[in-house]
Structure formats: structure tokens, C-alpha cells
Design an enzyme around this catalytic site. Structure first.
Site, PDB file in Angstrom:
ATOM      1  N   TYR A  65       0.788  -1.232   0.000  1.00 22.39           N
ATOM      2  CA  TYR A  65       0.000   0.000   0.000  1.00 22.39           C
ATOM      3  C   TYR A  65       0.823   1.286   0.000  1.00 22.39           C
ATOM      4  CZ  TYR A  65      -3.649  -3.321   1.185  1.00 22.39           C
ATOM      5  OH  TYR A  65      -4.508  -4.388   1.175  1.00 22.39           O
ATOM      6  N   HIS A  78      -9.171   0.756  -5.790  1.00 25.35           N
ATOM      7  CA  HIS A  78      -8.306  -0.031  -4.910  1.00 25.35           C
ATOM      8  C   HIS A  78      -6.873   0.413  -5.121  1.00 25.35           C
ATOM      9  CE1 HIS A  78     -11.548  -2.676  -3.775  1.00 25.35           C
ATOM     10  NE2 HIS A  78     -11.886  -2.702  -5.047  1.00 25.35           N
TER      11      HIS A  78
END
Length: 141
Positions: free
Chosen positions: A22, A97
Site C-alpha cells: 500500500y 483499490h
């Protein structure tokens, strides 16, 4: 144009949670950049780890916002109720996402939201949100 950015579970940990997947930038610092990049857009940002709060927020966005950029996190793959909320409103919702859910574990490959969202953007890191904003701006033209 008024756009809601809505983040689901664990996205409050952006910048600390699994940085290899991430990244290390916090969502708050990215959000500040996004607001500077689009000064003509009125943004609102919300995050919740609770499914019902996300559902309520989607329902309340209808008629109040011109679009929603939604990262439902893990609820993407499990929440029929969140899917039904997205399907029930007229406000366009772009699913985003940070990572590519198709390049991750098999249980993440299915999005219950994709069939009812305006579109899905994934795998471009936090820039997925900017691309979601661009999609909403383009559709409003």
C-alpha cells in the site's frame, strides 16, 4: 462538482499497514494533494471500519454529491449489503483499490461492487483515487 471519497476498513492505517503493498504515504497527505490539484471540486472525505456506517454514508450521498469514489477495502469481496446500497442510489460510484485485487490472494479476485459501480480502478497506488475523480469529472462533462 461535489465528490465524496469514502474509505472502508483498515484504510485509516494507510502509510503504516503493509507498506510493500500500500505504500508509505498517509491518506491524509494524499487527500491534501488531491484537494490542491482540483480546487474547483468540493471534496468530502470519510472513513469507517463499520459496514453499516459505509452503507448509511452511501445512502446519504444520493442527492448530496455528484459522485463517490469508494474504496470498500475487504468489504469489496464480502458485503452484499454494501453492494445493494451502491445499486440503490443514483449517485455514480467509482470503485477504487490501491493494489490490484486481481494480483493478490484468490479470495480478493471477486468484487461484489464492480457490477453495480460506474467503473473500477485498481493497482495504481493512491493515484487510483485521482483516476476515480477524473472518471467522475469526465462523466459529468
Amino acid at each position: 462538482m461535489k465528490i465524496l471519497i469514502l474509505n472502508g476498513p483498515n484504510l485509516n492505517l494507510q502509510g503504516r499497514r503493509d507498506p510493500a503493498v500500500y505504500g508509505t504515504q498517509t491518506f491524509e497527505s494524499f487527500y491534501d494533494e488531491l484537494r490542491r490539484r482540483y480546487p474547483a471540486v468540493e471534496f468530502e472525505y470519510r472513513q469507517s471500519n463499520h459496514e453499516g456506517v459505509l452503507i448509511d454514508t452511501i445512502q446519504q450521498a444520493d442527492g448530496r454529491f455528484d459522485g463517490v469514489v469508494l474504496n470498500a477495502g475487504g468489504y469489496t469481496h464480502t458485503s452484499v449489503a454494501l453492494r445493494d446500497a451502491v445499486a440503490a442510489v443514483r449517485v455514480p460510484v467509482v470503485e477504487v483499490h490501491i493494489s490490484s485485487i486481481l494480483a493478490r490472494e484468490e479470495f480478493r479476485h471477486t468484487s461484489l461492487l464492480a457490477p453495480v459501480a460506474m467503473g473500477s480502478i485498481m493497482g495504481f497506488g493512491l493515484d487510483s483515487y485521482r483516476l476515480g475523480v477524473e472518471a467522475l469529472l469526465q462523466s459529468a462533462r
